[in-house]
Design an enzyme around this catalytic site. Structure first.
Site, mmCIF file in Angstrom:
data_model
loop_
_atom_site.group_PDB
_atom_site.id
_atom_site.type_symbol
_atom_site.label_atom_id
_atom_site.label_comp_id
_atom_site.label_asym_id
_atom_site.label_seq_id
_atom_site.Cartn_x
_atom_site.Cartn_y
_atom_site.Cartn_z
ATOM 1 N N GLU A 83 34.319 95.454 55.281
ATOM 2 C CA GLU A 83 34.991 95.758 56.537
ATOM 3 C C GLU A 83 36.229 96.578 56.220
ATOM 4 O O GLU A 83 37.144 96.122 55.537
ATOM 5 C CB GLU A 83 35.360 94.474 57.301
ATOM 6 C CG GLU A 83 34.133 93.768 57.860
ATOM 7 C CD GLU A 83 34.459 92.701 58.881
ATOM 8 O OE1 GLU A 83 35.630 92.262 58.936
ATOM 9 O OE2 GLU A 83 33.539 92.311 59.624
ATOM 10 N N THR A 86 38.971 88.565 50.267
ATOM 11 C CA THR A 86 39.539 89.674 51.029
ATOM 12 C C THR A 86 40.394 90.485 50.066
ATOM 13 O O THR A 86 41.294 89.926 49.428
ATOM 14 C CB THR A 86 40.410 89.173 52.198
ATOM 15 O OG1 THR A 86 39.599 88.387 53.089
ATOM 16 C CG2 THR A 86 41.033 90.327 52.961
ATOM 17 N N ARG A 131 26.782 88.737 56.039
ATOM 18 C CA ARG A 131 26.298 88.790 57.415
ATOM 19 C C ARG A 131 25.214 87.758 57.709
ATOM 20 O O ARG A 131 25.138 87.246 58.827
ATOM 21 C CB ARG A 131 25.772 90.200 57.722
ATOM 22 C CG ARG A 131 26.801 91.312 57.596
ATOM 23 C CD ARG A 131 28.002 91.098 58.495
ATOM 24 N NE ARG A 131 28.906 92.257 58.448
ATOM 25 C CZ ARG A 131 30.091 92.291 59.035
ATOM 26 N NH1 ARG A 131 30.528 91.232 59.693
ATOM 27 N NH2 ARG A 131 30.842 93.367 58.957
ATOM 28 N N GLU A 144 26.957 98.205 60.719
ATOM 29 C CA GLU A 144 26.779 99.267 61.708
ATOM 30 C C GLU A 144 25.925 100.403 61.156
ATOM 31 O O GLU A 144 25.046 100.925 61.837
ATOM 32 C CB GLU A 144 28.136 99.807 62.138
ATOM 33 C CG GLU A 144 29.016 98.804 62.855
ATOM 34 C CD GLU A 144 30.446 99.299 62.939
ATOM 35 O OE1 GLU A 144 30.770 100.022 63.899
ATOM 36 O OE2 GLU A 144 31.240 98.978 62.019
ATOM 37 N N ASP A 168 37.785 93.110 54.266
ATOM 38 C CA ASP A 168 37.421 91.727 54.539
ATOM 39 C C ASP A 168 35.922 91.581 54.281
ATOM 40 O O ASP A 168 35.095 91.701 55.181
ATOM 41 C CB ASP A 168 37.767 91.365 55.985
ATOM 42 C CG ASP A 168 37.706 89.877 56.241
ATOM 43 O OD1 ASP A 168 38.135 89.112 55.359
ATOM 44 O OD2 ASP A 168 37.252 89.471 57.320
ATOM 45 N N GLU A 223 39.591 98.009 56.906
ATOM 46 C CA GLU A 223 40.688 97.584 57.770
ATOM 47 C C GLU A 223 42.049 98.013 57.211
ATOM 48 O O GLU A 223 42.172 98.386 56.045
ATOM 49 C CB GLU A 223 40.699 96.050 57.906
ATOM 50 C CG GLU A 223 39.390 95.444 58.381
ATOM 51 C CD GLU A 223 39.519 93.964 58.699
ATOM 52 O OE1 GLU A 223 40.639 93.533 59.065
ATOM 53 O OE2 GLU A 223 38.507 93.248 58.585
ATOM 54 N N GLN A 277 26.953 84.489 58.110
ATOM 55 C CA GLN A 277 27.735 84.551 59.336
ATOM 56 C C GLN A 277 26.856 84.316 60.570
ATOM 57 O O GLN A 277 27.246 83.596 61.498
ATOM 58 C CB GLN A 277 28.426 85.917 59.438
ATOM 59 C CG GLN A 277 29.326 86.086 60.641
ATOM 60 C CD GLN A 277 30.007 87.453 60.658
ATOM 61 O OE1 GLN A 277 29.854 88.253 59.743
ATOM 62 N NE2 GLN A 277 30.756 87.721 61.706
ATOM 63 N N HIS A 300 33.935 99.374 66.663
ATOM 64 C CA HIS A 300 33.174 98.417 65.862
ATOM 65 C C HIS A 300 32.693 97.256 66.730
ATOM 66 O O HIS A 300 31.520 96.847 66.653
ATOM 67 C CB HIS A 300 34.044 97.890 64.722
ATOM 68 C CG HIS A 300 33.443 96.741 63.970
ATOM 69 N ND1 HIS A 300 32.400 96.881 63.081
ATOM 70 C CD2 HIS A 300 33.740 95.405 63.988
ATOM 71 C CE1 HIS A 300 32.078 95.707 62.576
ATOM 72 N NE2 HIS A 300 32.871 94.789 63.113
ATOM 73 N N ASP A 336 42.748 87.510 60.683
ATOM 74 C CA ASP A 336 42.038 88.784 60.815
ATOM 75 C C ASP A 336 41.703 89.023 62.281
ATOM 76 O O ASP A 336 41.030 88.196 62.916
ATOM 77 C CB ASP A 336 40.760 88.767 59.976
ATOM 78 C CG ASP A 336 40.198 90.164 59.774
ATOM 79 O OD1 ASP A 336 40.991 91.116 59.708
ATOM 80 O OD2 ASP A 336 38.970 90.302 59.676
ATOM 81 N N LYS A 343 33.176 84.551 55.401
ATOM 82 C CA LYS A 343 34.306 85.453 55.219
ATOM 83 C C LYS A 343 35.427 84.879 54.358
ATOM 84 O O LYS A 343 36.377 85.585 54.043
ATOM 85 C CB LYS A 343 34.883 85.860 56.584
ATOM 86 C CG LYS A 343 34.015 86.849 57.354
ATOM 87 C CD LYS A 343 34.602 87.121 58.713
ATOM 88 C CE LYS A 343 33.871 88.226 59.432
ATOM 89 N NZ LYS A 343 34.169 89.558 58.886
#
Length: 435
Positions: free
Chosen positions: A213, A272, A252, A381, A248, A215, A255, A144, A137, A268
């Site tokens: 996420e 996915t 948080r 975000e 993905d 993507e 993480q 971002h 990834d 993560k």
């Protein structure tokens, strides 16, 4: 350019117009035990094994042994034939379905083959399109990266010094890549409930900051020997089989505690999601646009002849609560990437890393530059790291995902009648298991 017309009835708003012809893996109501390749067109799929068995590819002699290729439970064998063959098959199928087809006897005027191979989509189920050996990834969405860097550092130092020099990435977990529609189990991990404690006292608990996420994903169709880089230009571009939507999923709070110093791990590797239908680069050719301008003069091995190497795919994200209320939380174009997929391939392999058919690359989270919140590719975000509530329909709010929430990602190019789309990438959150 006028839309291509088909003898098959295709809804104007279908992602799978005659301009598209994406490839996937299905099983069906009439043959539930066997996974095999297919293409999506309108509200139907063409079973490529059944089509091959009935000599449907007799008008394409350059395709050798189609029955063997299209009898596999993944698209790897077809992908390995290379872009020239992919494009020839796509063009041939477009002709087979064209209103003015040069081969009407093969399918248009062949009722028995239509019954056998042209299946209603609702009577089929999709599966992972490729056998994925490795998943990497990237972090190519500059907006971002800037937004997240501003939260955890400051706007003046939002991007790390290496960011504009090379495509940053982490190695993901191929075993956790799942097809759209698969439920996502809330993961456990170590988190800091009290961030002020000294020394830190982590707790093993289900994540409280489950995120998405938005993507694009890219499947590869070539194999490179160990120690042999894939150079930028035609070699890197021709290594791409096609594209999917990708989510993905990210925890948080896990993480934040674990990523220093080696980057994401259990935050993560739990899931996915990818969409089911692989859209070929040739279908997206007319939607190429310039990637984000890079202020850095990159090293020669990353220099492309042209900057129009990303795609203006209109992406959107919906959040549906357990009560059934759906809110659109993001609309953004896939053009907001600093690095193209060929650049990702060139950098990934520059040290001699062997690349293989079926490898999956993720773009990284795609966010716009408006700053208004409606074009962001992650909840991190949108909620500003947990400081702001996101308003939803039904008088509901979110910072991060709750159990029972469903995320639906869509992506499409073009106008009605000639849409080149990806369908959906969907996942619903299930409660964590008890440990």
């Amino acid at each position: 350019m006028a839309p291509l017309k088909s003898w098959l009835s295709i809804p104007p708003d279908s992602d799978f117009s005659l301009s598209n012809i994406p490839f996937g893996i299905i099983n069906s109501k009439n043959n539930p035990s066997e996974k095999r390749p297919a293409i999506a067109i309108g509200n139907h799929v063409l079973d490529l094994k059944a089509f091959s068995k009935a000599n449907g590819f007799s008008g394409l002699p350059s395709l050798k042994d189609p029955l063997t290729v299209f009898s596999q439970p993944t698209l790897n064998a077809f992908a390995a034939l290379g872009q020239q063959t992919h494009n020839a098959v796509r063009t041939y199928i477009q002709d087979i379905f064209s209103e003015s087809t040069s081969n009407p006897q093969i399918l248009k005027d062949n009722a028995s083959l239509q019954k056998e191979a042209l299946l209603p989509k609702h009577e089929t189920k999709t599966h992972l399109p490729m056998q994925i050996g490795d998943y990497t990834d990237f972090y190519a969405g500059k907006n971002h990266a800037f937004n997240v860097g501003s939260m955890f550092r400051d706007p003046a130092n939002a991007l790390q010094p290496n960011y504009t020099h090379l495509p940053v990435a982490y190695h993901g977990r191929a075993s956790s890549v799942v097809i759209s529609g698969t439920s996502i189990r809330r993961p456990h991990g170590q988190i800091l409930l009290d961030k002020t404690a000294s020394p830190p006292q982590p707790t093993l608990t289900p994540t409280r900051a489950l995120d998405i996420e938005l993507e694009l994903g890219c499947f590869l169709c070539t194999t490179s020997p160990l120690g042999t880089p894939i150079p930028i230009g035609p070699a890197a571009a021709s290594s791409i089989f096609g594209f999917v939507l990708l989510n993905d999923w990210s925890a948080r709070d896990i993480q934040t505690w674990e990523y220093v110093p080696l980057g994401p791990f259990t935050a993560k590797n739990f899931a996915t999601s990818v969409s089911a239908w692989v859209v070929l680069p040739s279908a997206l050719q007319g939607f190429r646009v310039q990637k984000l301008q890079n202020s850095t003069d990159v090293l020669p091995y990353l220099r492309e002849e042209s900057d129009d190497s990303v795609y203006d795919i209109q992406l959107e994200v919906d959040l549906t609560t357990p009560e059934g209320d759906t809110t659109n939380i993001s609309r953004v174009s896939a053009r907001h990437l600093l690095w193209s997929f060929p650049q990702m391939v060139a950098h990934h392999s520059v040290g001699g890393c062997a690349m293989n058919v079926g490898d999956l690359l993720g773009s990284g989270t795609i966010s716009g530059a408006s700053g208004g919140g409606g074009d962001l590719g992650s909840l991190l975000e949108a909620c500003q790291g947990g400081k702001k509530e996101i308003m939803l329909k039904g008088m509901d709010v979110r910072k991060y995902l709750k159990d029972g929430d469903t995320i639906t990602i869509r992506g499409v190019c073009g106008e009605d009648g000639a849409r080149v789309g990806f369908g959906e990438c969907v996942g619903t959150i299930e409660s964590a298991i008890q440990l």
